[in-house]
Design an enzyme around this catalytic site. Structure first.
Site, PDB file in Angstrom:
ATOM      1  N   GLU A   1       3.298   1.106   0.807  1.00  0.00           N
ATOM      2  CA  GLU A   1       1.905   0.831   0.443  1.00  0.00           C
ATOM      3  C   GLU A   1       1.309   1.980  -0.378  1.00  0.00           C
ATOM      4  O   GLU A   1       0.526   1.753  -1.311  1.00  0.00           O
ATOM      5  CB  GLU A   1       1.064   0.600   1.703  1.00  0.00           C
ATOM      6  CG  GLU A   1       1.469  -0.616   2.526  1.00  0.00           C
ATOM      7  CD  GLU A   1       1.378  -1.915   1.743  1.00  0.00           C
ATOM      8  OE1 GLU A   1       0.572  -1.978   0.797  1.00  0.00           O
ATOM      9  OE2 GLU A   1       2.107  -2.862   2.067  1.00  0.00           O
TER      10      GLU A   1
ATOM     11  N   GLU B   1       6.127  -4.566  -6.568  1.00  0.00           N
ATOM     12  CA  GLU B   1       6.644  -4.411  -5.204  1.00  0.00           C
ATOM     13  C   GLU B   1       8.000  -3.696  -5.211  1.00  0.00           C
ATOM     14  O   GLU B   1       8.291  -2.897  -4.316  1.00  0.00           O
ATOM     15  CB  GLU B   1       6.772  -5.779  -4.530  1.00  0.00           C
ATOM     16  CG  GLU B   1       5.455  -6.493  -4.287  1.00  0.00           C
ATOM     17  CD  GLU B   1       4.556  -5.757  -3.310  1.00  0.00           C
ATOM     18  OE1 GLU B   1       5.082  -4.978  -2.481  1.00  0.00           O
ATOM     19  OE2 GLU B   1       3.335  -5.953  -3.375  1.00  0.00           O
TER      20      GLU B   1
ATOM     21  N   HIS C   1       2.060   1.847  -4.088  1.00  0.00           N
ATOM     22  CA  HIS C   1       1.135   1.058  -4.908  1.00  0.00           C
ATOM     23  C   HIS C   1      -0.029   1.927  -5.388  1.00  0.00           C
ATOM     24  O   HIS C   1      -0.472   1.821  -6.536  1.00  0.00           O
ATOM     25  CB  HIS C   1       0.579  -0.120  -4.098  1.00  0.00           C
ATOM     26  CG  HIS C   1       1.575  -1.201  -3.841  1.00  0.00           C
ATOM     27  ND1 HIS C   1       2.262  -1.829  -4.855  1.00  0.00           N
ATOM     28  CD2 HIS C   1       2.007  -1.779  -2.682  1.00  0.00           C
ATOM     29  CE1 HIS C   1       3.065  -2.752  -4.334  1.00  0.00           C
ATOM     30  NE2 HIS C   1       2.926  -2.733  -3.022  1.00  0.00           N
TER      31      HIS C   1
END
Length: 421
Positions: free
Chosen positions: A279, A358, A282
């Site tokens: 995460e 991703e 990102h």
């Protein structure tokens, strides 16, 4: 004539449903490539025979519902247009009040209510299937509560959007789409800002992570990545699902790192740290800002195309549908139908971009943690918890998957070479 159009639309939908059923249940290839059989990406190495059977069954049913739901929505918008139901809603609104804002509110309420009723069977079917495969743990009353929250949240946002949209149509006859796009920029950012603190808490309880030792580890890798995070939140999801998840949401001072309690209960600290590193990848690679820019670009193109098609469609068919001007609120189903079709058509592109991001985040997580085994165990656990297909059919991948397939994610980790620091 209208009955003939309606019959053609219904027959087309039924034939499409039969074709998708045949594709998903009989024609699509979900087998593991021979070169990857026996590797850690092969589900036979971490799922037992019953879990393999259930994952295939559940995934096929869920995929079929997905491909049936969107055209079903299109059919709904089309039928209420050609049968004059939309114009009837508009007449009721006109008789009730002369105020533009009140007319919008009344019309939108009836359209939203009928839409909720028509779409309810598919939503309920999806809920019951999740219950039967032990994915959902949510009781019916709680599920219905969430559905009604959805209804009123969607109604409130749609009321603001549609009121402004049709006001712009009246003021800017030819360039309303451009004015709407310009206003969508601050509105989108505002919604992202308030999402974590106003909307998400309507559905679930959020609170600071109880495991302070784990929180310290997460904040440590956040600091290493130069991410200004002060707290990690957990959310009570075990009363609703057995699935696992974690995410980063919001922008600016309202940004949050969130972990589902199911993830905390069933994954090790190393696996949770891998997810958190993903995460954070990102954030480091500015994916949220790239996503906003891409969304705004697609919105600009989509609104322009919608304006062109909508004008021609209403001019050609408007009188037949008892909707004579594009600025009439009765044309809203035309707008919703066109935008829904465009969003579906654009989903392979947006999903491809998302899958690329991703993959980049997965790569960042491997490099950040240096723990390939934790990454592999994480994706295997996610597969088992969600009964996901490791290698879904091609059409499912391009239209549904914003993440790489589990086959691709686990293979990436297995083949990744970690350079010595």
């Amino acid at each position: 004539m209208i009955r003939k159009w309606a019959l053609r639309a219904i027959v087309t939908y039924v034939l499409f449903g039969i074709a998708m059923y045949a594709y998903l249940f009989y024609l699509a290839d979900t087998s593991i490539p021979e070169m990857l059989q026996g590797t850690k990406a092969d589900p036979t190495t971490f799922l037992n025979s019953r879990e393999l059977m259930l994952s295939e069954e559940y995934s096929r049913i869920r995929n079929l519902i997905f491909f049936l739901a969107t055209p079903y929505e299109w059919l709904f918008y089309y039928l209420i247009l050609i049968f004059g139901i939309s114009s009837a809603f508009e007449r009721w609104a006109d008789k009730t009040s002369k105020l533009f804002v009140v007319k919008i509110a009344i019309y939108l309420f009836w359209l939203s209510l009928v839409s909720f009723i028509v779409m309810y069977p598919l939503s309920y079917l999806s809920y019951m299937i999740s219950k039967s495969y032990n994915i959902s743990t949510q009781i019916f009353s709680s599920w219905m509560k969430d559905k009604w929250i959805d209804f009123w949240v969607d109604y409130g946002m749609m009321f603001v959007i549609i009121t402004v949209l049709y006001a712009l149509m009246r003021k800017f006859k030819k360039r309303w789409w451009l004015a709407a796009w310009l206003l969508s920029i601050p509105f989108s950012i505002f919604m992202m800002f308030i999402q974590p603190v106003l909307i998400d808490p309507l559905y679930n309880d959020f609170y600071p992570l109880k495991d302070k030792e784990l929180e310290a580890k997460i904040l440590e890798i956040a600091d290493e990545a130069n991410i200004p995070a002060e707290h990690v939140y957990e959310v009570d999801m075990s009363s609703k699902t057995n699935s696992l998840n974690a995410y980063v949401t919001g922008v600016g001072s309202n940004s949050r790192i969130v972990l589902w309690d199911t993830t905390l209960e069933r994954l090790s600290d190393e696996e949770i740290l891998f997810i958190m590193a993903h995460e954070m990848g990102h954030y480091v690679e500015k994916h949220i800002y790239i996503g906003i820019a891409g969304y705004l670009l697609l919105t600009l193109v989509g609104l322009w195309i919608t304006a062109k098609i909508m004008e021609r469609w209403v001019n050609k068919r408007g009188k037949l549908w008892k909707v004579e001007k594009m600025t009439n609120i009765g044309t809203l189903p035309v707008f919703l139908l066109i935008t829904s079709i465009l969003l579906f058509a654009a989903s392979p592109l947006s999903n491809w971009v998302s899958r690329y991001q991703e993959t980049r985040a997965d790569t960042y997580a491997i490099e950040m943690t240096g723990d390939k085994e934790a990454g592999i165990q994480t994706f295997q656990s996610l597969t088992k918890a969600g009964l996901s297909q490791v290698n879904p059919p091609y059409l499912v991948k391009i239209f549904r998957y914003g993440h790489p397939t589990m086959l691709e994610r686990i293979t990436l980790i297995e083949e990744f070479r970690i350079e010595e620091k």
